[in-house]
Design a protein around this motif. Structure first.
Motif, mmCIF file in Angstrom:
data_model
loop_
_atom_site.group_PDB
_atom_site.id
_atom_site.type_symbol
_atom_site.label_atom_id
_atom_site.label_comp_id
_atom_site.label_asym_id
_atom_site.label_seq_id
_atom_site.Cartn_x
_atom_site.Cartn_y
_atom_site.Cartn_z
ATOM 1 N N GLU A 206 -1.856 -6.370 -6.373
ATOM 2 C CA GLU A 206 -2.693 -5.485 -5.647
ATOM 3 C C GLU A 206 -1.829 -5.005 -4.055
ATOM 4 O OE1 GLU A 206 -6.309 -7.513 -5.643
ATOM 5 O OE2 GLU A 206 -6.978 -7.810 -7.113
ATOM 6 N N ARG A 207 -1.098 -5.599 -3.968
ATOM 7 C CA ARG A 207 -1.050 -4.938 -2.543
ATOM 8 C C ARG A 207 0.495 -5.485 -2.619
ATOM 9 N NH1 ARG A 207 -4.082 -4.937 2.947
ATOM 10 N NH2 ARG A 207 -2.103 -5.783 4.642
ATOM 11 N N ASN B 71 -3.197 -1.398 -3.876
ATOM 12 C CA ASN B 71 -4.502 -0.259 -4.219
ATOM 13 C C ASN B 71 -5.923 -0.430 -3.358
ATOM 14 O OD1 ASN B 71 -5.912 -2.795 -3.979
ATOM 15 N ND2 ASN B 71 -6.044 -3.933 -5.669
ATOM 16 N N LYS B 72 -6.403 0.940 -3.904
ATOM 17 C CA LYS B 72 -7.727 1.239 -3.190
ATOM 18 C C LYS B 72 -7.984 -0.350 -2.555
ATOM 19 C CE LYS B 72 -12.115 4.010 -3.009
ATOM 20 N NZ LYS B 72 -13.142 5.758 -3.729
ATOM 21 N N GLN C 196 -6.807 -1.528 0.108
ATOM 22 C CA GLN C 196 -5.858 -1.089 0.776
ATOM 23 C C GLN C 196 -6.169 -1.562 2.914
ATOM 24 O OE1 GLN C 196 -3.144 0.946 2.006
ATOM 25 N NE2 GLN C 196 -3.656 2.508 0.572
ATOM 26 N N ALA D 87 -5.914 4.619 -2.738
ATOM 27 C CA ALA D 87 -4.119 3.903 -2.730
ATOM 28 C C ALA D 87 -3.526 4.565 -2.724
ATOM 29 C CB ALA D 87 -4.399 3.431 -4.253
ATOM 30 N N ASP E 182 -6.002 10.056 -5.390
ATOM 31 C CA ASP E 182 -7.283 9.306 -6.703
ATOM 32 C C ASP E 182 -7.034 10.990 -7.026
ATOM 33 O OD1 ASP E 182 -8.675 7.789 -7.439
ATOM 34 O OD2 ASP E 182 -9.410 7.337 -5.529
#
Length: 234
Positions: free
Chosen positions: A45-46, A62-63, A66, A83, A101
């Motif tokens: 995810e990050r 990801n969003k 973030q 993201a 996005d």
């Protein structure tokens, strides 16, 4: 005497085994520190890219996870961001990034480069509004930003206006900043506009369009030299 010889033999065997074990541990530790891991596929995810001292240099996220941004090694207030990749310099400031996005109403991708101590001065951008009246804009955009109004001051200024919740006072405050030369002005755009014009559009230091070189959606060419009031100059 035989007992003593037996004990010495046992100690020799123990010492030999201990030496072998220590050697193996050393080799494994060295290998772990010097090897490069290889993954065929990874879901994450990050990812935080940091220097040896822990200084943050880049975030891939990801969003939901973030990074909110950073000024002078201090995180900004939590906010919703798309993201993408966010870059940080050694001063502890966010210095640009790539975000993207799309949803049913709009889509886009923006690559930004930030001026020192403040926000973006250059963007490569693509923005599209879906629906019946579809509008699409893409190209290279440049801004001028003052050196005497850094990002920290901009954030404090905007936060104070939000607390006032007074549109009239906000308008006057922005007008005062414009008079002081502290507002950002767009200076250049090269690309396609929402009207379908493709070309170069240059603005003066006050953000007013002064020169247009473009081809319109009907394939007609235009060179327009404008004064500060937007009137054509022959």
């Amino acid at each position: 005497m035989e007992k003593l010889i037996k004990e010495v033999r046992i100690l020799k065997i123990y010492a030999t085994l201990l030496t072998i074990v220590c050697g193996l541990l050393f080799i494994l530790a060295f290998k772990a520190n010097s090897s490069v891991e290889h993954f065929k596929e990874i879901d994450v995810e990050r990812i935080n890219i940091v220097e040896k001292d822990g200084t943050l240099k880049m975030v891939i996220s990801n969003k939901e996870r973030q990074h909110p941004g950073m000024v002078n090694h201090k995180n900004m207030k939590q906010r919703e961001r798309d993201a993408g990749l966010i870059f940080f310099n050694s001063l502890g400031d966010e210095c640009g990034g790539l975000v993207y996005d799309a949803n049913e109403k709009e889509s886009g991708m923006v690559y930004s480069i930030d001026q020192r101590n403040t926000d973006q001065i250059m963007q490569l951008q693509y923005l599209e509004q879906a629906g019946k009246d579809k509008k699409r804009v893409y190209g290279l955009k440049l801004w001028d930003r003052p050196d005497n109004f850094p990002l920290e001051d901009i954030i404090k200024f905007e936060d104070s206006l939000k607390k006032l919740n007074d549109p009239v006072a906000s308008k006057k405050a922005y007008a005062m900043l414009r008079e002081q030369g502290k507002l950002t002005n767009e200076r250049f755009f090269a690309g396609k506009t929402a009207d379908g014009d493709v070309g170069v559009f240059i603005r003066d230091t006050k953000g007013k369009t002064r020169l247009k070189l473009y081809i319109d959606k009907n394939n007609q060419t235009h060179i327009e030299n404008l004064d500060e009031n937007g009137n054509m100059v022959k």
